[in-house]
Enzyme design. Sequence first.
Site, short mmCIF file in Angstrom:
data_model
loop_
_atom_site.label_atom_id
_atom_site.label_comp_id
_atom_site.label_asym_id
_atom_site.label_seq_id
_atom_site.Cartn_x
_atom_site.Cartn_y
_atom_site.Cartn_z
N LYS A 1 -11.40 -2.93 -3.26
CA LYS A 1 -12.25 -1.74 -3.32
C LYS A 1 -11.47 -0.55 -3.86
CE LYS A 1 -14.06 -2.75 1.16
NZ LYS A 1 -12.86 -2.66 2.00
N LYS B 1 -5.45 -9.00 -6.53
CA LYS B 1 -6.71 -9.36 -5.86
C LYS B 1 -7.79 -8.32 -6.15
CE LYS B 1 -6.73 -7.24 -1.32
NZ LYS B 1 -7.50 -7.25 -0.13
N LYS C 1 0.82 -1.21 0.00
CA LYS C 1 0.00 0.00 0.00
C LYS C 1 0.85 1.26 0.00
CE LYS C 1 -4.46 -1.59 1.38
NZ LYS C 1 -5.71 -1.33 2.03
#
Length: 328
Positions: free
Chosen positions: A197, A194, A111
């Site tokens: 959102k 993956k 991230k």
Amino acid sequence: MKRILSGVQPTGNLHLGNYLGAIRNWVKLQDGYECLYMVADLHAITVPQEPDSLRKAVREVTAALIACGIDLEKSAIFNQSAVSAHSELAWILGCHTPLGWLNRMTQFKEKAGKHREEALLGLYSYPVLMAADILVYKATHVPVGEDQKQHLELSRDIAGAFNRQYNTEFFPLPEPLILGDATRVMSLRDGSKKMSKSDESDYSRINLTDDADAIAKKIKKATSDSYPTVGENLENRPEAANLLTLYASLKGVTREQALAECAGKNFSGLKQMLTEVAVAHLSPITRRMRELLAAPDYIDQVLSKGVARARNIAGGTMQEVKEMIGFL
Ligand code: AQP
């Protein structure tokens, strides 16, 4: 007593990965465990959120959980930030967590990416908050998707470190429950990533709020290949393998049964089969979500009831923790 704690972040629309990897299992677990399900708004702010969108997303996630089948007579749904014990215990556990353990966490690396220096402290210490979420309820089992396995192992390590320091077995070491056959649902655009959102492309995921047209369009546009049949060389075709997993999981059949149903069909045949089963499975959920979202007061009541139940358990844990540490 077996107790479950799990959560989902209100960071956007819930998608098929959240549903198959987590929420669908939460529904099944309600019969065998005491279940606490949180809307993880403290985790959501580890990346910047717009206040109105966050409020909206908390209610949407709550509606989605109810629509998917969380039974409010049995289980609690609550917003994490309303139970201050999560943050309080996170600080205490942070004082029992070596930096080296956090440095190994792959989600932070992914991230934060190249912007590590600008990444927020909260994003880095996210797994400590996750440990607090679980341990404040002395949860014994935590159902998660594959992607959260490493964080859960860290929660066990932190619980062990605390127990050793105070020579106690106060915190149970939580067991991961990685259930079902779709523990890692992949993006519709890229079978190596993956479903998420935060993916910029809405075409990468099927949202629980998508109507039949949107579902059909997204599956139609999903990345394909030109193999003549679905079953051929599947190990080297992540996109085809992902759609097959989704089909099997939604239809409730094994992968072998799904393959048998696809015999002789090509990629677009599989897409058609998946569209039918996805629309049939998701449309009652979407419909129920819409009804619930039209009644925000009801959703807020559900959360307040869940918060009261959660505070009651968490408050007891915090009292004992403070005593053990030596706080007056
Ligand atoms: N693709 C996935 N396949 C299977 N399970 C998944 N989960 C998430 N994505 C998949 C599981 O859903 C639960 C809730 O996840 P979350 O919303 O708390 O956080 P996340 O894992 O970070 O989900 P996203 O969609 O990828 O959100 P963003 O993009 O905001 O980071 C967890 O049990 C998770 O394992």
